[in-house]
Design a protein around this motif. Structure first.
Motif, PDB file in Angstrom:
ATOM      1  N   CYS A 190       0.666  -1.133   0.031  1.00 26.92           N
ATOM      2  CA  CYS A 190      -0.057   0.197  -0.259  1.00 26.92           C
ATOM      3  C   CYS A 190       0.359   1.474   0.313  1.00 26.92           C
ATOM      4  CB  CYS A 190      -0.485  -0.214   1.004  1.00 26.92           C
ATOM      5  SG  CYS A 190      -2.261  -1.606   0.793  1.00 26.92           S
ATOM      6  N   TYR A 194       0.172   4.413  -2.512  1.00 24.42           N
ATOM      7  CA  TYR A 194      -0.081   5.054  -2.202  1.00 24.42           C
ATOM      8  C   TYR A 194       1.231   6.402  -2.907  1.00 24.42           C
ATOM      9  CZ  TYR A 194      -0.488   9.129   1.491  1.00 24.42           C
ATOM     10  OH  TYR A 194      -0.642  10.214   1.469  1.00 24.42           O
ATOM     11  N   SER A 242      -5.362  10.532  -3.704  1.00 28.68           N
ATOM     12  CA  SER A 242      -4.523   9.529  -2.617  1.00 28.68           C
ATOM     13  C   SER A 242      -4.358   9.965  -1.365  1.00 28.68           C
ATOM     14  CB  SER A 242      -3.222  10.634  -3.304  1.00 28.68           C
ATOM     15  OG  SER A 242      -2.814  11.426  -2.828  1.00 28.68           O
ATOM     16  N   PHE A 245      -7.263   7.349  -0.789  1.00 27.46           N
ATOM     17  CA  PHE A 245      -6.575   6.033  -0.550  1.00 27.46           C
ATOM     18  C   PHE A 245      -6.252   5.825   1.048  1.00 27.46           C
ATOM     19  CE2 PHE A 245      -2.703   3.486  -0.784  1.00 27.46           C
ATOM     20  CZ  PHE A 245      -3.480   2.517  -1.503  1.00 27.46           C
ATOM     21  N   ALA A 246      -5.590   6.787   1.248  1.00 27.61           N
ATOM     22  CA  ALA A 246      -4.379   6.510   2.779  1.00 27.61           C
ATOM     23  C   ALA A 246      -5.347   6.908   3.777  1.00 27.61           C
ATOM     24  CB  ALA A 246      -3.534   7.944   2.570  1.00 27.61           C
ATOM     25  N   ILE A 256      -1.619   2.198   6.443  1.00 37.50           N
ATOM     26  CA  ILE A 256      -0.125   1.830   5.420  1.00 37.50           C
ATOM     27  C   ILE A 256       0.788   1.562   6.196  1.00 37.50           C
ATOM     28  CG2 ILE A 256       0.470   2.743   3.692  1.00 37.50           C
ATOM     29  CD1 ILE A 256      -1.089   4.153   2.609  1.00 37.50           C
ATOM     30  N   ILE A 268      -0.812  12.020   6.829  1.00 41.13           N
ATOM     31  CA  ILE A 268      -1.615  11.588   5.440  1.00 41.13           C
ATOM     32  C   ILE A 268      -1.964  12.925   4.412  1.00 41.13           C
ATOM     33  CG2 ILE A 268      -3.449  11.018   4.593  1.00 41.13           C
ATOM     34  CD1 ILE A 268      -3.935   9.472   6.521  1.00 41.13           C
ATOM     35  N   SER A 272      -0.138  13.586   0.782  1.00 46.16           N
ATOM     36  CA  SER A 272      -0.648  13.374  -0.114  1.00 46.16           C
ATOM     37  C   SER A 272      -0.587  14.821  -0.855  1.00 46.16           C
ATOM     38  CB  SER A 272      -2.178  13.703   0.582  1.00 46.16           C
ATOM     39  OG  SER A 272      -2.650  12.545   0.333  1.00 46.16           O
TER      40      SER A 272
END
Length: 333
Positions: A190, A194, A242, A245-246, A256, A268, A272
């Motif tokens: 992941c 990422y 992004s 996703f995280a 992650i 994050i 990102s």
């Protein structure tokens, strides 16, 4: 009404632009199908992939400065391959030796990324010797290769770090547990995914936004096709995808890595946002190098899409920066 029409107006796509879009998508799909299994398998499969791409990239950095009047001797090729592959292997062995692990344990071998004194000497000294022994190899050439070798060594070792650091993170948090298949071939992917989402989505959305809405040139002397509209579109859309996703992985209790847990959502947000910015910087830096040496692409392995470095420019620079930030975030835990 006229003002409203003006606001939503977009550029008309030429036949070349349409073909380029289709070609980009096709190459992306082929690369995805080819590379994803090696990402998933990890260990020496991923290491072999990195070594292969690194070998192609090394050839491209040697070829870039050459032209009809400037040709390097075979010794430049030998030295450059020796320096880059030797440095990666030395990093693997020295990390494992210092941690008391098997010399060929990839997970611990890339638990952190650094250029030690021994690796720095291995990078610098051979090129300085070449400037003395080879009349056609100038100090400018030496500095070019030293800088590019550092980028490749740090970039590819950072990609290995990002592939294996989630496993190291799991081991630290679960000292008595064995590494299950879901971790080794699932969640450990992941962090690398990422990075790829942050970098590749920036490239994709910046391209499409620029083609459709681009009006104001960003860096015409370096990259004539880049526009501020494309830059902003790439940053915003890359950040959204992004971050989601995280964040969603952290929300469902599958962070992650520990420094990107739900309680550290600000990390994050930071990563990102930084990823597309650094990706754009990497793209521009590599473009300026190509401009300096008057070459359109670093290579032709991907046909009309250039060489390995033309696709990896943003990824290499971003992987170095993100690895440093992840390492600092982990130290603060």
């Amino acid at each position: 009404m006229e003002e409203h029409k003006e606001l939503i107006h977009h550029n008309e796509l030429s036949n070349d632009a349409k073909k380029s879009m289709k070609s980009r998508v096709l190459v992306g799909v082929i690369m995805f199908i080819t590379l994803v299994p090696l990402f998933i398998l990890g260990d020496y499969f991923f290491f072999a992939l990195i070594l292969f791409i690194c070998g192609v990239s090394t050839y491209e950095i040697i070829k870039a400065p050459q032209n009809e009047t400037k040709k390097y001797d075979i010794w430049v090729y030998i030295v450059t391959y020796f320096v880059i592959f030797g440095s990666l292997l030395l990093l693997l062995v020295s990390n494992n030796y210092n941690s008391g692990q098997s010399l060929y344990n990839l997970i611990n071998g890339f638990s952190h990324v650094e250029i030690s004194l021994s690796i720095g000497t291995l990078i610098i000294l051979p090129y300085l010797i070449l400037t003395i022994l080879d009349k056609k190899f100038s100090i400018t050439d030496a500095l070019y290769f030293i800088c590019f070798d550092v980028i490749l060594i740090l970039g590819f070792s950072s990609l290995l770090f990002l592939r294996y650091v989630p496993i190291n993170d799991f081991i630290k948090g679960n000292a008595t547990s064995e590494i299950g298949l879901s971790v080794r071939f699932g969640t450990s992917l992941c962090l690398l995914l990422y990075l790829l989402i942050g970098v590749c989505f920036n490239d994709i959305f910046a391209y499409f936004t620029g083609v459709l809405f681009g009006k104001h040139k960003m860096c015409p002397n370096i990259s004539p096709k880049k526009t501020w509209e494309g830059f902003i579109g790439g940053i915003l859309l890359s950040f959204i995808f992004s971050f989601l996703f995280a964040f969603l992985l952290a929300y469902f209790d599958y962070p992650i890595v520990s420094c990107l847990a739900l309680s550290k959502t600000y990390n994050i947000v930071i990563l990102s946002f930084i990823m597309p910015l650094v990706a754009t910087l990497g793209d521009l830096v590599f473009s300026s190098i190509k401009r300096h040496y008057n070459v359109k692409d670093f290579g032709t392995i991907l046909k009309s899409h250039g060489g390995a470095l033309d696709r990896l420019d943003s990824i290499l620079i971003s992987s170095i920066v993100i690895s440093c930030i992840i390492h600092l975030m982990t130290l603060s835990l």
